[in-house]
Design an enzyme around this catalytic site. Sequence first.
Site, PDB file in Angstrom:
ATOM      1  N   LYS A  55       0.840  -1.211   0.000  1.00 27.95           N
ATOM      2  CA  LYS A  55       0.000   0.000   0.000  1.00 27.95           C
ATOM      3  C   LYS A  55       0.866   1.249   0.000  1.00 27.95           C
ATOM      4  CE  LYS A  55       0.849   1.334   4.417  1.00 27.95           C
ATOM      5  NZ  LYS A  55       1.697   2.484   4.722  1.00 27.95           N
ATOM      6  N   ASP A 115      -2.676  -1.714  10.170  1.00 29.67           N
ATOM      7  CA  ASP A 115      -2.720  -1.747   8.704  1.00 29.67           C
ATOM      8  C   ASP A 115      -3.250  -3.072   8.146  1.00 29.67           C
ATOM      9  OD1 ASP A 115      -1.696   0.802   8.592  1.00 29.67           O
ATOM     10  OD2 ASP A 115       0.314   0.201   7.923  1.00 29.67           O
TER      11      ASP A 115
HETATM   12  P1  ATP Z   1       4.222  -0.302   8.560  1.00 27.81           P
HETATM   13  O1  ATP Z   1       3.131  -1.273   8.221  1.00 27.81           O
HETATM   14  O2  ATP Z   1       4.351  -0.092  10.046  1.00 27.81           O
HETATM   15  O3  ATP Z   1       4.286   0.920   7.721  1.00 27.81           O
HETATM   16  P2  ATP Z   1       6.503  -1.094   7.091  1.00 27.81           P
HETATM   17  O4  ATP Z   1       5.713  -1.253   5.867  1.00 27.81           O
HETATM   18  O5  ATP Z   1       7.417   0.068   7.180  1.00 27.81           O
HETATM   19  O6  ATP Z   1       5.553  -1.107   8.327  1.00 27.81           O
HETATM   20  P3  ATP Z   1       7.106  -3.917   7.290  1.00 27.81           P
HETATM   21  O7  ATP Z   1       7.714  -4.447   6.040  1.00 27.81           O
HETATM   22  O8  ATP Z   1       5.713  -4.264   7.586  1.00 27.81           O
HETATM   23  O9  ATP Z   1       7.360  -2.355   7.358  1.00 27.81           O
HETATM   24  O10 ATP Z   1       8.063  -4.384   8.460  1.00 27.81           O
HETATM   25  C1  ATP Z   1       8.120  -3.803   9.736  1.00 27.81           C
HETATM   26  C2  ATP Z   1       8.839  -4.773  10.655  1.00 27.81           C
HETATM   27  O11 ATP Z   1       7.950  -5.856  10.919  1.00 27.81           O
HETATM   28  C3  ATP Z   1      10.076  -5.397  10.047  1.00 27.81           C
HETATM   29  O12 ATP Z   1      11.223  -4.710  10.442  1.00 27.81           O
HETATM   30  C4  ATP Z   1      10.069  -6.831  10.561  1.00 27.81           C
HETATM   31  O13 ATP Z   1      10.972  -6.980  11.621  1.00 27.81           O
HETATM   32  C5  ATP Z   1       8.678  -7.053  11.121  1.00 27.81           C
HETATM   33  N1  ATP Z   1       7.933  -8.163  10.474  1.00 27.81           N
HETATM   34  C6  ATP Z   1       7.231  -9.099  11.104  1.00 27.81           C
HETATM   35  N2  ATP Z   1       6.675  -9.960  10.249  1.00 27.81           N
HETATM   36  C7  ATP Z   1       7.007  -9.563   9.025  1.00 27.81           C
HETATM   37  C8  ATP Z   1       6.722 -10.063   7.730  1.00 27.81           C
HETATM   38  N3  ATP Z   1       5.982 -11.147   7.525  1.00 27.81           N
HETATM   39  N4  ATP Z   1       7.222  -9.378   6.694  1.00 27.81           N
HETATM   40  C9  ATP Z   1       7.960  -8.254   6.894  1.00 27.81           C
HETATM   41  N5  ATP Z   1       8.275  -7.766   8.103  1.00 27.81           N
HETATM   42  C10 ATP Z   1       7.800  -8.414   9.166  1.00 27.81           C
END
Ligand code: ATP
Length: 299
Positions: free
Chosen positions: A11, A138
């Site tokens: 997203k 989210d």
């Molecule tokens: P947000 O949804 O808070 O904006 P983001 O998109 O910046 O997050 P994500 O890729 O969702 O970031 O990852 C955030 C953290 O979640 C990562 O640093 C990781 O340690 C943890 N995490 C837990 N499960 C997962 C997963 N299945 N895939 C990616 N990251 C994960």
Amino acid sequence: MSSVTVRVPAKVNVQLSVGPLRDDGYHDLVNVFHAVSIFDEVVAKESEGLSVKVVGESAELVPLDDSNLAIQAARALAKHAGRTYGVELVITKAIPVAGGMAGGSADAAGALIACNELWGLGLPREDLMEIAADLGSDVPFSLMGGTALGTGRGEQLTPVETAGRFHWVFAVADGGLSTARVYAECDRLREATGTRVGWPQVNEALLAALKAGDARALGAELTNDLQPAALMLRRSLARTLDAGRGSGALGAIVSGSGPTCAFLVGDEEHAHDLAASLTSLGVARTAVPTYGPAVPHIA
Ligand code: ATP
């Protein structure tokens, strides 16, 4: 059925308005989510116990223990169904990790859809939405896809009408940014500059642009209150955004908490050209042409 494959989109927030810090440590948000065609793939395979494997883009950064959101989702679904179930989840990452594109939430949503199918539970979407809301703010949107307005902490969702496809380029940076750190920096910057913010408001002009399928108008209305904080923590992003604007993007914005940057363009051809120029200018690790809205689906 011995395995189910689900593809779940990333997203971008086309509006992210952050209210003042509340006493409980959260912020009230007005959040217009838009799902785009960068998909993580979640395969759920029959198994005795619960386990997860992660391959693909920056897979080594994803935890494999109980903090993995997809494992948490499978466990929460089994609990909701009142039984113990096993599954082996295999996640192929394409969504940048900690990139501000809700990759972890996408994997959790994918695990809910896939396990619901694999285990033959037949739970309706409303039940999955409830479980999703407990997993993270989210996750309900990742389950729903399309375009939606989120209020509260982002978890109260209403679908938003759009027309046609919007074309985007995502500039993926090296390394991630912690969402919690970006919110803390946003609070710190507001405090340091004496900026008082009111209750966040829905941008009606943005909703009208989405409804009309008007990319030029949408580009002019993109806003992200977390952007100054993300730019403070990752100075190089200012150059990335400038490079995209200089190459004719209709709008340029940090995606969520960053560090991925999102560029809206008029058509698919421009998306490919812009992706190539961002990479050749050296302002992104990779640049991915995509479109939105996208929805999660069983492959
Ligand atoms: P947000 O949804 O808070 O904006 P983001 O998109 O910046 O997050 P994500 O890729 O969702 O970031 O990852 C955030 C953290 O979640 C990562 O640093 C990781 O340690 C943890 N995490 C837990 N499960 C997962 C997963 N299945 N895939 C990616 N990251 C994960």
